[in-house]
Design an enzyme around this catalytic site. Structure first.
Site, short mmCIF file in Angstrom:
data_model
loop_
_atom_site.label_atom_id
_atom_site.label_comp_id
_atom_site.label_asym_id
_atom_site.label_seq_id
_atom_site.Cartn_x
_atom_site.Cartn_y
_atom_site.Cartn_z
N ASP A 129 -2.44 8.94 7.96
CA ASP A 129 -1.62 7.96 7.24
C ASP A 129 -0.25 8.51 6.87
O ASP A 129 0.72 7.77 6.77
CB ASP A 129 -2.35 7.47 5.99
CG ASP A 129 -3.53 6.62 6.41
OD1 ASP A 129 -4.60 7.19 6.68
OD2 ASP A 129 -3.35 5.40 6.55
N ASN A 186 -5.31 11.36 5.33
CA ASN A 186 -6.06 10.39 6.14
C ASN A 186 -7.21 9.88 5.27
O ASN A 186 -7.39 10.30 4.11
CB ASN A 186 -6.56 11.04 7.43
CG ASN A 186 -7.12 10.02 8.41
OD1 ASN A 186 -6.49 8.99 8.67
ND2 ASN A 186 -8.31 10.26 8.93
N ARG A 209 0.86 -1.19 0.00
CA ARG A 209 0.00 0.00 0.00
C ARG A 209 0.90 1.24 0.00
O ARG A 209 1.89 1.28 0.73
CB ARG A 209 -0.94 0.00 1.22
CG ARG A 209 -1.89 -1.21 1.23
CD ARG A 209 -2.99 -1.06 2.26
NE ARG A 209 -3.92 -0.01 1.91
CZ ARG A 209 -4.84 0.47 2.74
NH1 ARG A 209 -4.91 0.02 3.98
NH2 ARG A 209 -5.67 1.42 2.35
O1 MRU Z 1 -7.46 2.30 4.36
P1 MRU Z 1 -7.20 2.19 5.83
O2 MRU Z 1 -8.32 1.57 6.59
O3 MRU Z 1 -5.86 1.55 6.12
O4 MRU Z 1 -7.10 3.69 6.32
C1 MRU Z 1 -6.89 3.95 7.67
C2 MRU Z 1 -6.94 5.39 8.02
O5 MRU Z 1 -7.10 6.25 7.20
C3 MRU Z 1 -6.68 5.72 9.47
O6 MRU Z 1 -7.41 6.84 9.85
C4 MRU Z 1 -5.19 5.99 9.65
O7 MRU Z 1 -4.43 4.94 9.14
C5 MRU Z 1 -4.83 6.19 11.06
S1 MRU Z 1 -4.83 4.69 11.96
C6 MRU Z 1 -4.28 4.98 13.53
#
Ligand code: MRU
Length: 349
Positions: free
Chosen positions: A238, A248, A88
């Site tokens: 993120d 995010n 990712r």
């Molecule tokens: O696609 P995801 O579910 O991995 O995205 C997660 C998010 O956007 C969270 O808000 C972020 O990773 C913070 S987790 C502490």
């Protein structure tokens, strides 16, 4: 505490976040390739959690290696790191964890350690990354609790909880910290289309902790704020660029704009492993685009016509000017972020 991810003798075990809240099942990954696949397919997700998973995946992959000489072992190690890095693109914690495992490998190899010794070192390093993440989340929770109102009505987006970390959570760490500090806390969880991390995961883990939780669809946040029902917003991240711009979950930017319009403080909670000083601003952050089916279907039910064109970015960028503060394990950092975030790292050194 919630068992998001754990290392067992021959496997890395994760709760399957695709199945929650309907089923509580665990996936046992027995190879690095299986860990990489689990990250890519969202068995495990959330920026800190995928960093921890990558570290464990590398340690597991190298533990399984049949190489006897350091040269062949090193070649396998770098291939395994590449495999993890290709899962990712947006969460910088993933790349941070891989780099840390590479540094550990290099130190051991330079010291002339044997293949078996390096395997042990990698396991110890992955465990340290795991444990430090939990400790960071707890510190984020304690710092964040200080800025949460006494009678808090908190809106959050996506899931930045125990499930998104090695435990306790970042944004939900702030919620937990406020509860532990004796504050009255009620949480509104945006459902978070299209993957529904808010409805499925945030609601599930907060309800398990008996924290007052209300699920709303994403398009209800404005009405909720308009009626004065929210007095604090906290989300995870993120990747945070050097100037404070924050990537995010898709939809976060709209929440931040709504919060600004209604005069509600909008905070980001994240460990330093989410801050990327090498990325100048939000326009440089790579944004993952995911499959059309996540938008056209919900739980196997088709919503959009066959062949409908879809745009499905997994993240958006909230400009730093909308962020009241970034809550980290080193304290709360505020604008101007270009200076304060640098200080955050200096404070750690
Ligand atoms: O696609 P995801 O579910 O991995 O995205 C997660 C998010 O956007 C969270 O808000 C972020 O990773 C913070 S987790 C502490």
């Amino acid at each position: 505490m919630l068992p998001t991810i754990a290392r067992e003798s021959d496997a890395v075990v994760m709760i399957d976040q695709r199945k929650l809240p309907v089923e509580e099942v665990y996936v046992r990954c027995r190879t690095a390739a299986e860990v990489a696949r689990a990250i890519k397919t969202m068995v495990i997700r959330g920026a800190p959690a995928i960093g921890v998973a990558a570290a464990w995946g590398i340690a597991l992959g190298m533990r399984n290696s049949k190489a006897t000489g350091t040269q062949k072992f090193a070649a396998e190690f770098f291939k395994t790191c590449e495999l993890m890095a290709a899962t990712r693109p947006t969460a910088v914690n993933l790349f941070w964890a891989i780099e840390r495992m590479k540094r550990r490998f290099a130190a051991a190899a330079t010291a002339g350690e044997s293949v078996d010794q390096i395997k042990d070192r990698l396991d110890v390093e992955a465990q340290a990354i795991h444990d430090e993440d939990v400790a960071s989340c707890r510190a984020i929770g304690a710092f964040g609790a200080e800025v949460v109102p006494g009678d808090a009505r908190i809106l959050t987006h996506c899931n930045a909880g125990a499930l998104a970390t090695a435990g306790y959570g970042t944004a939900l760490g702030v919620v937990r910290g406020a509860v532990e500090a004796g504050k009255q806390v009620a949480v509104f969880a945006d459902e978070t289309r299209p993957f529904l991390q808010g409805a499925r995961l945030t609601a599930w883990e907060l309800m398990r902790d008996n924290i007052d939780t209300t699920v709303i669809t994403d398009n209800m946040a404005g009405a909720l704020m308009g009626q004065g029902k929210v007095n604090f917003v906290v989300v995870g991240a993120d990747r945070i660029a050097a100037n404070g711009d924050t990537a995010n979950k898709i939809g976060t930017y709209a929440v931040a704009l709504l919060a600004r319009e209604h005069g509600i403080p909008f905070y980001v909670a994240a460990p330093l492993t989410t801050i990327d000083l090498g990325t100048a601003d939000g326009s440089q952050i790579p944004i993952e685009e995911r499959a059309a089916k996540e938008v056209t279907h919900v739980g196997g039910t088709q919503l959009a016509p066959d062949g409908a064109r879809v745009w499905n970015p997994a993240f958006d960028v909230t400009p730093h000017r909308l962020i009241a503060g970034i809550i980290t394990e080193r304290g709360i950092f505020r604008a101007p972020y270009t200076e304060s975030l640098k200080e955050a790292f200096a404070a750690r050194a």
